[in-house]
Every structure is written in C-alpha cells, then in structure tokens.
Design a protein around this motif. Structure first.
Motif, PDB file in Angstrom:
ATOM      1  N   SER A  37       0.780  -1.553   0.303  1.00  0.00           N
ATOM      2  CA  SER A  37      -0.030   0.244  -0.202  1.00  0.00           C
ATOM      3  C   SER A  37       0.490   1.076   0.033  1.00  0.00           C
ATOM      4  N   GLY A  38       1.251   1.300   1.395  1.00  0.00           N
ATOM      5  CA  GLY A  38       2.369   2.336   0.762  1.00  0.00           C
ATOM      6  C   GLY A  38       3.427   3.235  -0.364  1.00  0.00           C
ATOM      7  N   CYS A  39       3.868   1.243  -1.272  1.00  0.00           N
ATOM      8  CA  CYS A  39       4.676   1.623  -2.336  1.00  0.00           C
ATOM      9  C   CYS A  39       4.012   2.512  -3.540  1.00  0.00           C
ATOM     10  N   LEU A  40       2.224   2.077  -3.378  1.00  0.00           N
ATOM     11  CA  LEU A  40       1.379   2.719  -4.588  1.00  0.00           C
ATOM     12  C   LEU A  40       1.053   3.803  -3.990  1.00  0.00           C
ATOM     13  N   GLU A  41       0.979   4.223  -2.514  1.00  0.00           N
ATOM     14  CA  GLU A  41       0.508   5.533  -2.330  1.00  0.00           C
ATOM     15  C   GLU A  41       1.617   6.294  -2.650  1.00  0.00           C
ATOM     16  N   LEU A  42       2.955   6.249  -2.171  1.00  0.00           N
ATOM     17  CA  LEU A  42       4.226   7.120  -2.897  1.00  0.00           C
ATOM     18  C   LEU A  42       4.525   6.646  -4.189  1.00  0.00           C
TER      19      LEU A  42
END
Length: 91
Positions: A37-42
């Motif tokens: 999720s963090g990779c997608l958001e950032l």
C-alpha cells in the motif's frame, strides 16, 4: 488444529502473475500489505528481500497497472492429512 493462511496475488496484464505468496503469520501479512500500500501511495517500486530466499522487485509503473487480490483461508490438520493421502493414492 485450525490455522489461518493469508494470500496475496499480484497479476499484470502484460507479464501475468507477478506475485503469489502465502503467509501463515497474520502480522507478517499485515506488514507486507502495508508495504504494498505504501509503495502505491508514494509511487515507489515494490522491493523486498527477506534476507535468505525471497527477493521481489516490481517497478511502480507495473505495480500500479496490476490487479492485487488478497484472501484468507482456514486450514485444518485434517485437510492437510487428507491431501497427503489423496496424493499417495493417485500416484
């Protein structure tokens, strides 16, 4: 004895199945999902190495175009024994 298993599957139209990983520990699964999720958001590449035998690197441009599906399954010791016996009988 019942055990919960957690699965994450990442599929891309161009490359097919990029990741199909099963976790037994719910905390590790939750941390892995937070990383995805963090990779997608950032807008970062998904890069992970567990230190021994699992390395993955999915560039963001392919990750954002992929389908990500998670699931949980309850796994019992009886199911495991049954599948082992069936495998021996079919050989």
């Amino acid at each position: 004895m019942n055990t919960q298993t957690y699965n994450i599957r990442i599929e891309n139209e161009k490359f097919g199945k990029l990741l199909n990983e099963t976790f037994i520990d719910g905390i590790q699964f939750k941390l892995f999902l937070k990383m995805v999720s963090g990779c997608l958001e950032l807008k970062n590449d998904l890069t992970f190495f567990n230190g021994t035998d699992f390395l993955i690197n999915i560039p963001y441009k392919f990750l954002k175009d992929s389908i990500i599906v998670t699931s949980t399954n309850e796994f019992t010791l009886a199911d495991h024994a049954k599948s082992k016996i069936e495998a021996l009988v079919t050989k």
